[in-house]
Design an enzyme around this catalytic site. Structure first.
Site, short mmCIF file in Angstrom:
data_model
loop_
_atom_site.label_atom_id
_atom_site.label_comp_id
_atom_site.label_asym_id
_atom_site.label_seq_id
_atom_site.Cartn_x
_atom_site.Cartn_y
_atom_site.Cartn_z
N GLY A 46 28.64 28.52 37.79
CA GLY A 46 30.05 28.78 37.52
C GLY A 46 30.91 27.96 38.47
O GLY A 46 30.46 27.64 39.58
N GLN A 51 38.42 25.69 43.11
CA GLN A 51 37.40 25.10 43.98
C GLN A 51 37.50 23.58 44.02
O GLN A 51 36.86 22.92 44.84
CB GLN A 51 36.00 25.53 43.54
CG GLN A 51 35.73 27.01 43.79
CD GLN A 51 34.36 27.42 43.29
OE1 GLN A 51 34.18 27.68 42.12
NE2 GLN A 51 33.37 27.45 44.18
N CYS A 94 27.85 30.94 46.45
CA CYS A 94 29.07 30.25 46.00
C CYS A 94 28.97 28.79 46.39
O CYS A 94 28.55 28.47 47.50
CB CYS A 94 30.28 30.90 46.67
SG CYS A 94 31.84 30.15 46.19
N LEU A 95 29.36 27.90 45.49
CA LEU A 95 29.30 26.47 45.79
C LEU A 95 30.25 26.08 46.92
O LEU A 95 30.07 25.04 47.54
CB LEU A 95 29.61 25.65 44.53
CG LEU A 95 28.57 25.75 43.41
CD1 LEU A 95 29.04 25.03 42.16
CD2 LEU A 95 27.21 25.21 43.85
N HIS A 136 33.13 36.85 39.51
CA HIS A 136 33.15 36.00 40.72
C HIS A 136 34.16 34.85 40.53
O HIS A 136 34.96 34.57 41.42
CB HIS A 136 31.73 35.48 40.97
CG HIS A 136 31.60 34.49 42.09
ND1 HIS A 136 30.92 34.79 43.26
CD2 HIS A 136 32.05 33.22 42.23
CE1 HIS A 136 30.97 33.72 44.07
NE2 HIS A 136 31.65 32.76 43.47
N GLU A 137 34.11 34.21 39.35
CA GLU A 137 35.01 33.07 39.10
C GLU A 137 36.47 33.53 38.96
O GLU A 137 37.37 32.84 39.43
CB GLU A 137 34.59 32.32 37.83
CG GLU A 137 33.17 31.74 37.86
CD GLU A 137 32.84 30.97 39.13
OE1 GLU A 137 33.74 30.33 39.70
OE2 GLU A 137 31.67 31.02 39.55
N HIS A 140 37.98 33.78 42.26
CA HIS A 140 38.40 32.47 42.80
C HIS A 140 39.82 32.14 42.38
O HIS A 140 40.59 31.59 43.15
CB HIS A 140 37.48 31.36 42.26
CG HIS A 140 36.25 31.12 43.09
ND1 HIS A 140 36.31 30.78 44.42
CD2 HIS A 140 34.93 31.16 42.78
CE1 HIS A 140 35.08 30.61 44.90
NE2 HIS A 140 34.21 30.85 43.91
NI NI Z 1 32.12 30.78 44.02
#
Ligand code: NI
Length: 183
Positions: A46, A51, A94-95, A136-137, A140
């Site tokens: 995701g 981000q 998380c990225l 989660h997204e 963000h």
């Molecule tokens: Ni994340």
């Protein structure tokens, strides 16, 4: 299409709230393609526009398993219209926080309302990893990371480790190792 740079914690743009999308232009479609390409390259399941430092309410996800054909999804102006009382504890990564993981409790299932790239409205019930990833997204897009949903003690530990990793990576002039399953 291009792979773009993913912002890393503690970049302050990750704490900013994204704005509603009102124009369903070719520019928005290009952003969605870049999000997907960047997510798959990471690799992750995701990725939210915030981000990439773009403050628009759009995220992409693909939680299909390796045996399945890919199922890339794009959600514009997503919001939760129903959440199950049933909660689930699950490890999240998380990225923007490579290599960091923590157990986060969230509703096991949600109904999300969103628009597609043409502006058409949808409502969809999400379960399992899809429900987890979508929540989660969506966080963000509100400037929230998974570490803001765990205890402050655990948050401080992860935050310290992540900052150290970013420092070391910049010293080595290479990216910190990214783990699969990042969101
Ligand atoms: Ni994340």
């Amino acid at each position: 299409m291009s792979v773009r740079e993913i912002l890393l914690f503690p970049d302050r743009r990750l704490r900013m709230k994204a704005r509603e999308v009102s124009e369903y232009s070719s520019q928005l479609a290009e952003l969605a393609e870049d999000l997907l390409e960047t997510m798959y390259a990471a690799p992750g399941i995701g990725l939210a526009a915030t981000q990439l430092g773009i403050m628009k309410r759009i995220f992409v996800m693909d939680c299909s398993s390796e045996e399945e054909a890919g199922d890339p999804r794009v959600l514009v102006n997503p919001r939760i219209v129903w959440a199950s009382e049933d909660k689930e504890k699950r490890d999240e990564g998380c990225l923007s926080l490579p290599g960091q993981f923590a157990e986060v409790t969230r509703p096991a299932s949600v109904v999300m309302a969103y628009r597609d790239l043409q502006g058409e409205s949808f409502e969809e019930r999400l379960e399992g990893l899809w429900a987890r990833c979508a929540q989660h997204e969506l966080d963000h897009l509100d400037g929230k990371l998974f570490i803001h949903r765990i205890s402050s003690v655990k948050r401080q530990i992860i935050s310290r480790k992540a900052k150290k990793a970013v420092r070391e990576a910049s010293l080595n002039n290479s990216n910190p190792q990214k783990k699969k399953d990042g969101e």
